[in-house]
Write a protein that holds these residues in place. Structure first.
Motif, mmCIF file in Angstrom:
data_model
loop_
_atom_site.group_PDB
_atom_site.id
_atom_site.type_symbol
_atom_site.label_atom_id
_atom_site.label_comp_id
_atom_site.label_asym_id
_atom_site.label_seq_id
_atom_site.Cartn_x
_atom_site.Cartn_y
_atom_site.Cartn_z
ATOM 1 N N GLN A 28 -73.871 -74.855 -44.942
ATOM 2 C CA GLN A 28 -74.267 -76.259 -44.686
ATOM 3 C C GLN A 28 -75.790 -76.391 -44.653
ATOM 4 O O GLN A 28 -76.365 -77.298 -45.255
ATOM 5 C CB GLN A 28 -73.650 -76.745 -43.369
ATOM 6 C CG GLN A 28 -72.133 -76.884 -43.455
ATOM 7 C CD GLN A 28 -71.455 -76.954 -42.088
ATOM 8 O OE1 GLN A 28 -72.065 -76.712 -41.053
ATOM 9 N NE2 GLN A 28 -70.176 -77.283 -42.102
ATOM 10 N N ILE A 32 -78.315 -78.576 -47.252
ATOM 11 C CA ILE A 32 -79.282 -79.592 -46.797
ATOM 12 C C ILE A 32 -80.666 -79.268 -47.377
ATOM 13 O O ILE A 32 -81.374 -80.148 -47.885
ATOM 14 C CB ILE A 32 -79.332 -79.666 -45.253
ATOM 15 C CG1 ILE A 32 -77.980 -80.146 -44.719
ATOM 16 C CG2 ILE A 32 -80.457 -80.587 -44.778
ATOM 17 C CD1 ILE A 32 -77.836 -80.089 -43.205
ATOM 18 N N LEU A 49 -70.624 -80.591 -46.100
ATOM 19 C CA LEU A 49 -71.409 -81.346 -45.102
ATOM 20 C C LEU A 49 -70.507 -82.228 -44.229
ATOM 21 O O LEU A 49 -70.829 -82.501 -43.073
ATOM 22 C CB LEU A 49 -72.479 -82.187 -45.798
ATOM 23 C CG LEU A 49 -73.533 -81.393 -46.601
ATOM 24 C CD1 LEU A 49 -74.634 -82.324 -47.100
ATOM 25 C CD2 LEU A 49 -74.147 -80.265 -45.775
ATOM 26 N N LEU A 61 -79.357 -82.881 -41.058
ATOM 27 C CA LEU A 61 -78.771 -83.732 -42.111
ATOM 28 C C LEU A 61 -79.387 -85.129 -42.061
ATOM 29 O O LEU A 61 -79.807 -85.687 -43.082
ATOM 30 C CB LEU A 61 -77.243 -83.814 -41.917
ATOM 31 C CG LEU A 61 -76.509 -84.836 -42.781
ATOM 32 C CD1 LEU A 61 -76.484 -84.400 -44.245
ATOM 33 C CD2 LEU A 61 -75.069 -85.054 -42.292
#
Ligand code: SAM
Ligand code: SF4
Length: 466
Positions: A28, A32, A49, A61
């Motif tokens: 994740q 990003i 995400l 995020l």
């Protein structure tokens, strides 16, 4: 029929939602990081995400979404208002008050003179950009009527101010009818699929022409074929799992990009609101809570960095303030969802409810002041569409990073025009100060261009842009 809609691959979407390997924190974080390059992210990356639960990653995020939006479009927020022409409708959407089976709703179709009154009121409020909205009805809201409405709206002049862009959200048309709609010089043609989940779609649209999922899904291509190259898509969040809806909508955007050479100009994210005599709205089958909604918008910004994200007055003021931070680029303000609602010509109490319940009831002036104090520039700009910067020409500018250099000066000039003509309630001084601060902070070339436009406006010129 199945072949036509096969790009919404439900099996694949469900497999992504179920994929445990996409819950990895490091994955994740790396997605990003990669998204900051502003090249978009893939569908399985968006799915990863959606699995974020860690608070720190969530903050990253949100920061990335804000950074991406501001690096492309600067800190402007484009303002608009919907204009409802009729609440007559032959469809029966289970979530909407205008549905045919709502016998308590007093049906009303505005005359062209009444439409002029509504549009004039919106101009007096300070608007330059409208979204024309209708129920679907072969007699009450046919194309001839829509054309007359748009012609009249564009013809209004109020002390040099006018409506400069009419976007349209009406039922899907055939290619030939889209050609007629295109001839009315509309801005964006918007159509929301409502839900991309086929079975849910059939349940929610039990009768009327709207029950045809495929005809609706392919409306953007027909509009494009007819010459309309600014297209808006969207989903009505709350009808099915929001994760499914987001991934399917991204599939749709990717499909349009591949087949038309240009993706959607805007994506709308309406959330299901209470509506009178609309069973699905009274009790949303998959209500999306605020944090998931915010996460979903941020992912959208990372996935399609150049697409406008539209947030409406369905949401409450406080939440809207928070969502501006994660990549929203266009907002409605001072809205009414009742035909005749701006001039308050309707006395009937049932109609007062409009199409659905709104969350933000503030006037345009109040929203402008708020947005401005939060550090954004309220923009009334319509320059791109009027300078032929639509479709792929607009996207090229956005992707090359040049659009911000056009957007910010035009946003500031149109904001200045608004302050000169419409600012009220003692807000002018504060707003002027915020405006001048933003001008001062511009790079030299844009600063000069903006100051030149502001000087013209102060000398009485109107509708200044480049
Ligand atoms: N009647 C046309 C159609 O359905 O395509 C034009 C648009 S309709 C008047 C505007 C949009 O309002 C719909 O596409 C739907 O997404 C949204 N809407 C309907 N009921 C709603 C509700 N209860 N809450 C939030 N949005 C709603
Ligand atoms: Fe009619 Fe549109 Fe409402 Fe459906 S969403 S009932 S088509 S106005």
């Amino acid at each position: 029929m199945v072949k036509l809609m096969e790009f919404i691959d439900e099996k694949y979407i469900n497999s992504l939602i179920a994929d445990k390997s996409l819950k990895d924190r490091n994955l994740q974080l790396s997605i990003i990081e990669k998204a900051l390059e502003r090249k978009g992210i893939s569908l399985n990356e968006s799915a990863a995400l959606l699995n974020i639960t860690d608070k720190d990653i969530l903050v990253k995020l949100f920061e990335a979404a804000k950074q991406i939006k501001e690096s492309i479009y600067g800190n402007r927020l484009v303002m608009f208002a919907p204009l409802y022409l009729t609440n007559a409708c032959v469809n029966n959407c289970l979530y909407c008050s205008f549905r045919k089976d709502n016998k308590e709703l007093v049906r009303r179709t505005l005359t062209v003179d009444e439409i002029e009154n509504e549009a004039r009121q919106l101009i007096i409020d300070g608007h330059k950009r409208l979204l024309l909205v209708c129920g679907e009805h072969p007699k009450e809201s046919n194309l001839d009527y829509v054309g007359k409405a748009i012609e009249r709206i564009y013809s209004i002049d109020y002390k040099g101010n006018n409506i400069r862009r009419v976007n349209v959200n009406i039922a899907p048309l055939t290619t030939d009818d889209f050609k007629i709609l295109h001839s009315f010089e509309i801005g964006t043609y918007q159509i929301f699929q409502e839900t991309y989940h086929y079975e849910t779609y059939l349940k929610m649209h039990p009768s009327g022409p709207k029950k045809d999922y495929v005809f609706r899904l392919h409306a953007p291509e027909r509009a494009f074929e007819a010459g309309i190259d600014d297209l808006g898509i969207g989903a009505l969040f709350g009808l099915t799992d929001y994760r499914f809806e987001l991934l399917a909508m991204l599939m749709h955007a990717e499909y349009l990009d591949k087949t038309l050479g240009v993706g959607p100009h805007t994506i709308s994210i309406p959330r299901l609101e209470p509506a009178v005599n609309a069973p699905a709205a009274e009790c949303p089958p998959h209500a999306v809570e605020d944090l998931s909604f915010k996460k979903m918008i941020a992912i959208l910004r990372l996935a399609v960095p150049y697409t406008g994200i539209i947030l409406s007055t369905r949401e409450k003021a406080e939440l809207r303030r928070d969502l501006f931070n994660v990549g929203v680029s266009q907002i409605s303000a001072g809205s009414k969802t009742t035909p005749g609602g701006y001039k308050k010509e309707i006395k009937d109490s049932t109609n007062e409810f409009g199409q659905f319940q709104l969350g933000d009831h503030r006037s345009l002036n109040e929203v402008v002041q708020d947005v401005c104090q939060l550090g954004y520039i309220p923009s009334f700009c319509t320059a791109c569409y009027r300078s032929g910067r639509t479709g792929d020409r607009f996207m090229e500018l956005a992707k090359s990073g040049k659009i911000g250099k056009i957007c910010t000066p035009n946003a500031l000039a149109t904001f200045k025009e608004y302050l000169l003509d419409f600012s009220t309630n003692g807000s002018t001084e504060k707003n002027e100060a915020a405006l001048m601060k933003q001008v001062d902070e511009l790079p030299e070339k844009e600063k000069k261009a903006t100051q030149k436009m502001i000087a013209k406006l102060e000398n009485g010129e109107r509708d200044v842009y480049f």
